[in-house]
Design a protein around this motif. Structure first.
Motif, PDB file in Angstrom:
ATOM      1  N   UNK A   1       0.842  -1.201   0.000  1.00 44.61           N
ATOM      2  CA  UNK A   1       0.000   0.000   0.000  1.00 44.61           C
ATOM      3  C   UNK A   1       0.872   1.245   0.000  1.00 44.61           C
ATOM      4  N   UNK A   2       1.915   1.238   0.846  1.00 44.63           N
ATOM      5  CA  UNK A   2       2.811   2.395   0.918  1.00 44.63           C
ATOM      6  C   UNK A   2       3.467   2.647  -0.431  1.00 44.63           C
ATOM      7  N   UNK A   3       3.916   1.588  -1.081  1.00 44.61           N
ATOM      8  CA  UNK A   3       4.541   1.730  -2.400  1.00 44.61           C
ATOM      9  C   UNK A   3       3.548   2.332  -3.395  1.00 44.61           C
ATOM     10  N   UNK A   4       2.334   1.812  -3.408  1.00 47.27           N
ATOM     11  CA  UNK A   4       1.326   2.280  -4.363  1.00 47.27           C
ATOM     12  C   UNK A   4       0.895   3.712  -4.053  1.00 47.27           C
ATOM     13  N   UNK A   5       0.682   4.034  -2.781  1.00 49.66           N
ATOM     14  CA  UNK A   5       0.249   5.388  -2.414  1.00 49.66           C
ATOM     15  C   UNK A   5       1.347   6.407  -2.687  1.00 49.66           C
ATOM     16  N   UNK A   6       2.587   6.033  -2.440  1.00 50.85           N
ATOM     17  CA  UNK A   6       3.715   6.923  -2.727  1.00 50.85           C
ATOM     18  C   UNK A   6       3.774   7.266  -4.206  1.00 50.85           C
ATOM     19  N   UNK A   7       3.576   6.271  -5.059  1.00 56.32           N
ATOM     20  CA  UNK A   7       3.669   6.473  -6.509  1.00 56.32           C
ATOM     21  C   UNK A   7       2.411   7.105  -7.084  1.00 56.32           C
ATOM     22  N   UNK A   8       1.262   6.707  -6.565  1.00 52.66           N
ATOM     23  CA  UNK A   8       0.014   7.170  -7.155  1.00 52.66           C
ATOM     24  C   UNK A   8      -0.511   8.476  -6.584  1.00 52.66           C
ATOM     25  N   UNK A   9      -0.234   8.708  -5.315  1.00 54.53           N
ATOM     26  CA  UNK A   9      -0.824   9.866  -4.658  1.00 54.53           C
ATOM     27  C   UNK A   9       0.199  10.874  -4.157  1.00 54.53           C
TER      28      UNK A   9
ATOM     29  N   UNK B   1       1.195  10.762   0.665  1.00 51.69           N
ATOM     30  CA  UNK B   1       0.068  10.342  -0.160  1.00 51.69           C
ATOM     31  C   UNK B   1      -0.736   9.238   0.497  1.00 51.69           C
ATOM     32  N   UNK B   2      -2.041   9.274   0.271  1.00 55.62           N
ATOM     33  CA  UNK B   2      -2.916   8.234   0.802  1.00 55.62           C
ATOM     34  C   UNK B   2      -4.100   8.051  -0.126  1.00 55.62           C
ATOM     35  N   UNK B   3      -4.687   6.874  -0.078  1.00 53.79           N
ATOM     36  CA  UNK B   3      -5.892   6.615  -0.851  1.00 53.79           C
ATOM     37  C   UNK B   3      -7.031   7.478  -0.321  1.00 53.79           C
TER      38      UNK B   3
ATOM     39  N   UNK C   1      -1.205   7.254   5.650  1.00 51.76           N
ATOM     40  CA  UNK C   1      -0.410   7.683   4.502  1.00 51.76           C
ATOM     41  C   UNK C   1       0.654   6.630   4.185  1.00 51.76           C
ATOM     42  N   UNK C   2       1.356   6.851   3.087  1.00 51.89           N
ATOM     43  CA  UNK C   2       2.407   5.915   2.682  1.00 51.89           C
ATOM     44  C   UNK C   2       3.467   5.789   3.772  1.00 51.89           C
ATOM     45  N   UNK C   3       3.939   6.918   4.299  1.00 45.51           N
ATOM     46  CA  UNK C   3       4.997   6.855   5.310  1.00 45.51           C
ATOM     47  C   UNK C   3       4.477   6.262   6.615  1.00 45.51           C
ATOM     48  N   UNK C   4       3.214   6.535   6.950  1.00 45.62           N
ATOM     49  CA  UNK C   4       2.647   5.984   8.179  1.00 45.62           C
ATOM     50  C   UNK C   4       2.498   4.470   8.085  1.00 45.62           C
ATOM     51  N   UNK C   5       2.202   3.972   6.890  1.00 44.32           N
ATOM     52  CA  UNK C   5       2.090   2.519   6.711  1.00 44.32           C
ATOM     53  C   UNK C   5       3.438   1.839   6.925  1.00 44.32           C
TER      54      UNK C   5
ATOM     55  N   UNK D   1      11.863   8.224  -1.210  1.00 43.64           N
ATOM     56  CA  UNK D   1      11.086   7.316  -0.355  1.00 43.64           C
ATOM     57  C   UNK D   1      10.849   5.978  -1.045  1.00 43.64           C
ATOM     58  N   UNK D   2      10.792   5.983  -2.367  1.00 39.67           N
ATOM     59  CA  UNK D   2      10.633   4.742  -3.137  1.00 39.67           C
ATOM     60  C   UNK D   2      11.695   3.730  -2.724  1.00 39.67           C
ATOM     61  N   UNK D   3      12.943   4.156  -2.639  1.00 41.29           N
ATOM     62  CA  UNK D   3      14.027   3.240  -2.289  1.00 41.29           C
ATOM     63  C   UNK D   3      13.912   2.764  -0.849  1.00 41.29           C
ATOM     64  N   UNK D   4      13.453   3.640   0.037  1.00 42.61           N
ATOM     65  CA  UNK D   4      13.270   3.248   1.434  1.00 42.61           C
ATOM     66  C   UNK D   4      12.181   2.185   1.560  1.00 42.61           C
ATOM     67  N   UNK D   5      11.089   2.345   0.814  1.00 39.28           N
ATOM     68  CA  UNK D   5      10.002   1.358   0.840  1.00 39.28           C
ATOM     69  C   UNK D   5      10.500   0.021   0.306  1.00 39.28           C
ATOM     70  N   UNK D   6      11.217   0.061  -0.793  1.00 39.16           N
ATOM     71  CA  UNK D   6      11.716  -1.182  -1.379  1.00 39.16           C
ATOM     72  C   UNK D   6      12.626  -1.919  -0.407  1.00 39.16           C
TER      73      UNK D   6
END
Length: 435
Positions: A359-367, A372-374, A380-384, A408-413
């Motif tokens: 979810x965090x990966x998707x919200x970061x990229x999409x929102x 970003x959050x749905x 939010x992405x970071x909270x997840x 943040x993308x790299x941190x999530x990965x």
């Protein structure tokens, strides 16, 4: 699919029957159920549950074949002997859209919990633990859209292999958000750190591994431990020693107890004492050189402590000086012999923690980045990401890694790599991320 000894996929029931062979077979079973649902005698609820499972499994097996081999024909009818097998191979995205359609139908039809249905109650409260649910359908709807949005798949559609498809990422975040809402209602939750092991193994008779963090996985059978290749993890001495050694790349993904990567300024990492003050998941998942690995017998003193140094007894050829113990209970080895019928381990297909991170990966990229959050989402992405880290006692992501979507993308990965290490996701992730 049954994961047994190493080697190629086989149609033999005694060897590896994977998603290609059993996948198409299972898709046919699902199509037979869908085609003949009106022949079923039962309540509407029972029909919905059967139909919901059929749509889920048709999508699930298409998804796994798609993830391995790319675009495929979408088989949504029962093939007859006279049918020509000349259907066109769809693109990845075309296939993913059909998978999404089936998962949306499954989510509508399946229950949040089987215990809340007359069908489930007739089987006994708790007796249907592990069966497919609405949450599992939303989870795979999110995963399907996230894969389709990823750089490799986006590049196949647009020629741009460096970024995500924003609109598909939004679809992924929105689907995962439906699962997280169910978690908010109490249907799912993370194990405590003390009970983290219950995601993976038990050595206690009758202990149920299908807890609240379980979203979806294969069935497991007490006493069938060898069906999961246990001997490849736990034999000490001889040619099979080594505990399935992980790569140094994986080892270095684990940061410090203060939440910083080992190469970050201020992390406190000491290359002369590289195993000190690391993320608790480091010690949970990996066997370190010198670590005690035999606990209940003194008959094998030469094997008591792991010898992963160069030319050490438990090191395989050029393997790294580490082992893995994510799926091992204490004493589950061929020296302690504590792996009797009570020892069972499993590799879940989907845990709630993984869903939070996807979810965090998707919200970061999409929102639009870490905040970003749905729409309608409460996290939010970071909270997840921070929610998953907190379970292991890891502080929130440092502000240095929240400066942009790309950072943040790299941190999530990395967080995905740490939390789900050795669970069979990284190969797919590296491909879809086009790295």
């Amino acid at each position: 699919p049954r994961v047994n000894n190493q080697g190629a996929e086989s149609s033999s029931t005694n060897q590896r029957s994977g998603f290609w062979i059993n996948g198409w077979r299972s898709i046919r079973v699902a199509n037979i159920a869908i085609q003949n649902i009106d022949m079923m005698q039962g309540t509407q609820e029972e029909k919905n549950i059967i139909l919901g499972q059929a749509y889920f499994f048709r999508a699930f097996f298409h998804f796994n074949i798609l993830a391995c081999w790319g675009g495929i024909p979408y088989v949504d009818k029962v093939l007859a002997p006279e049918d020509k097998l000349d259907w066109p191979r769809l693109s990845y995205l075309e296939t993913a859209k059909k998978i999404a359609g089936d998962l949306e139908k499954a989510a509508e039809l399946l229950p949040k919990s089987w215990n809340e249905t007359a069908t489930g109650q007739s089987l006994g409260i708790g007796a249907s633990a592990g069966r497919v649910t609405k949450g599992a359908a939303y989870a795979y709807l999110g995963k399907n859209w996230l894969y389709a949005a990823s750089p490799l798949m986006n590049g196949m559609e647009t020629g741009n292999y460096t970024s995500y498809n924003t609109e598909l990422a939004k679809k992924a975040a929105d689907a995962f958000n439906q699962l997280l809402k169910l978690a908010g209602e109490g249907y799912y939750g993370l194990h405590t750190w003390d009970n983290y092991y219950q995601n993976f193994w038990t050595m206690t008779a009758g202990e149920n591994l299908i807890g609240k963090e379980w979203v979806w996985g294969h069935p497991y059978y007490t006493g069938s431990r060898n069906a999961y290749g246990e001997h490849l993890l736990t034999v000490l001495g001889g040619t099979n020693a080594g505990y399935c050694p992980p790569t140094l790349e994986l080892v270095n993904k684990f940061g410090m107890a203060n939440g910083l990567p080992i190469d970050a300024s201020g992390s406190g990492y000491n290359p002369n004492k590289p195993w000190d003050n690391r993320d608790p998941r480091f010690y949970y998942s990996l066997v370190l050189d010198g670590e005690k690995i035999i606990h209940f017998t003194t008959n094998f003193p030469a094997d008591t402590y792991a010898q992963f140094y160069t030319n050490g007894k438990h090191r395989i050829n050029a393997a790294t000086g580490f082992g893995q113990k994510k799926f091992l209970g204490k004493g589950a080895n061929n020296k302690d012999q504590k792996w009797g019928a009570n020892y069972v381990f499993m590799v879940p297909y989907m845990r709630l923690a993984h869903a939070y991170l996807m979810y965090a990966e998707a919200a970061n990229e999409g929102y639009g980045g870490p905040d970003g959050k749905s729409p309608g989402g409460t996290i939010s992405a970071k909270e997840a990401v921070n929610f998953v880290r907190a379970r292991a006692g890891i502080p929130a992501e440092d502000a240095r890694f929240l400066t942009s979507k790309e950072v943040f993308r790299n941190a999530i990965r990395n967080e995905i790599g740490v939390e789900t290490c050795l669970e069979g996701h990284q190969w797919f992730d590296y491909r879809r991320w086009y790295i």
